[in-house]
Write a protein that holds these residues in place. Sequence first.
Motif, PDB file in Angstrom:
ATOM      1  N   LEU A   5      -4.099 -43.149  15.599  1.00  0.00           N
ATOM      2  CA  LEU A   5      -5.141 -42.249  16.080  1.00  0.00           C
ATOM      3  C   LEU A   5      -6.450 -42.512  15.342  1.00  0.00           C
ATOM      4  O   LEU A   5      -6.464 -42.628  14.116  1.00  0.00           O
ATOM      5  N   VAL A   7     -10.193 -40.848  14.724  1.00  0.00           N
ATOM      6  CA  VAL A   7     -10.869 -39.548  14.818  1.00  0.00           C
ATOM      7  C   VAL A   7     -12.358 -39.711  14.546  1.00  0.00           C
ATOM      8  O   VAL A   7     -12.749 -40.218  13.486  1.00  0.00           O
ATOM      9  N   LEU A  23      -3.311 -31.448  12.304  1.00  0.00           N
ATOM     10  CA  LEU A  23      -2.619 -32.629  12.828  1.00  0.00           C
ATOM     11  C   LEU A  23      -1.361 -32.907  12.008  1.00  0.00           C
ATOM     12  O   LEU A  23      -0.283 -33.157  12.555  1.00  0.00           O
ATOM     13  N   ALA A  76      -9.826 -39.290  19.299  1.00  0.00           N
ATOM     14  CA  ALA A  76     -10.050 -37.854  19.412  1.00  0.00           C
ATOM     15  C   ALA A  76     -11.389 -37.545  18.756  1.00  0.00           C
ATOM     16  O   ALA A  76     -11.792 -38.224  17.807  1.00  0.00           O
ATOM     17  N   VAL A  97      -8.296 -38.327  23.851  1.00  0.00           N
ATOM     18  CA  VAL A  97      -7.616 -37.042  24.033  1.00  0.00           C
ATOM     19  C   VAL A  97      -8.715 -35.990  24.101  1.00  0.00           C
ATOM     20  O   VAL A  97      -9.358 -35.687  23.104  1.00  0.00           O
ATOM     21  N   CYS A 220      -2.678 -34.534  20.350  1.00  0.00           N
ATOM     22  CA  CYS A 220      -2.784 -35.875  19.765  1.00  0.00           C
ATOM     23  C   CYS A 220      -1.413 -36.360  19.273  1.00  0.00           C
ATOM     24  O   CYS A 220      -1.060 -37.530  19.446  1.00  0.00           O
ATOM     25  N   CYS A 224       0.368 -39.715  20.692  1.00  0.00           N
ATOM     26  CA  CYS A 224       0.641 -40.824  19.779  1.00  0.00           C
ATOM     27  C   CYS A 224       2.134 -41.097  19.614  1.00  0.00           C
ATOM     28  O   CYS A 224       2.519 -42.228  19.313  1.00  0.00           O
TER      29      CYS A 224
END
Length: 228
Positions: A5, A7, A23, A76, A97, A220, A224
């Motif tokens: 991921l 960010v 998260l 994200a 996302v 997320c 993922c």
Amino acid sequence: MSKTLGVLGGMGPAATLDFLAKLQAATPVSREQDHLRVLVDINPKVPDRNDSYDAAGPVLAQMAVGLREAGAQVLAIACNTAHAYADEVRASGLPLVDLIETAGLAAKAAQNENGGAERVGVLGTGGALALYRRTFSHLGIEAVTLDDHEQVEFMALLYRLKHGDLGPDSRRTMAALAHRLVGKGAQVVVAGCTEVPLVMGAADLAVPFIDATEALARRCVEVCLASE
């Protein structure tokens, strides 16, 4: 293998750290190695999304490319208002996302769970409110927002939060603004700005409260881990 991921953060930094904590909490693990690999660009130099519309897009686009080149496979954005530039971020070629869509679906679920509630309040910036109205319209939800003078009060509070003022006065002011939405008929309230959950939670309201940051974190994790 789970996806990595990326960010886009720093808008503001405390809200990004709140997202990362949520998260981690949302990730099912039995050992340290089960957590997601997360690449984060905490960039508080992104121009203010509330008064520099044309300036923020290229910066966010560059951040997205940088995360992709560093190994991110999914993106994200830890900021509601920055989703006005979602197309620029998606131009990196990576899936995004979408925070607004995720929060909208959470509001719809809360609507269904509470006997078909049709009016959902949103605490957010003017730019974020426009995004929520559009998303809610597609979902058959009526958005309840603050009056103009109350919105001015919210924005002043938002900038205090970004400056680190998370004390009792800020908490009381945010709760009072949320209660005004309930007084206007909101049957659910959405924290449509990532600073809102820094000073308010479900215990502050008698109606369901949707933390959009937490909803994004859960989504997320789902995305993922979907490839595993």
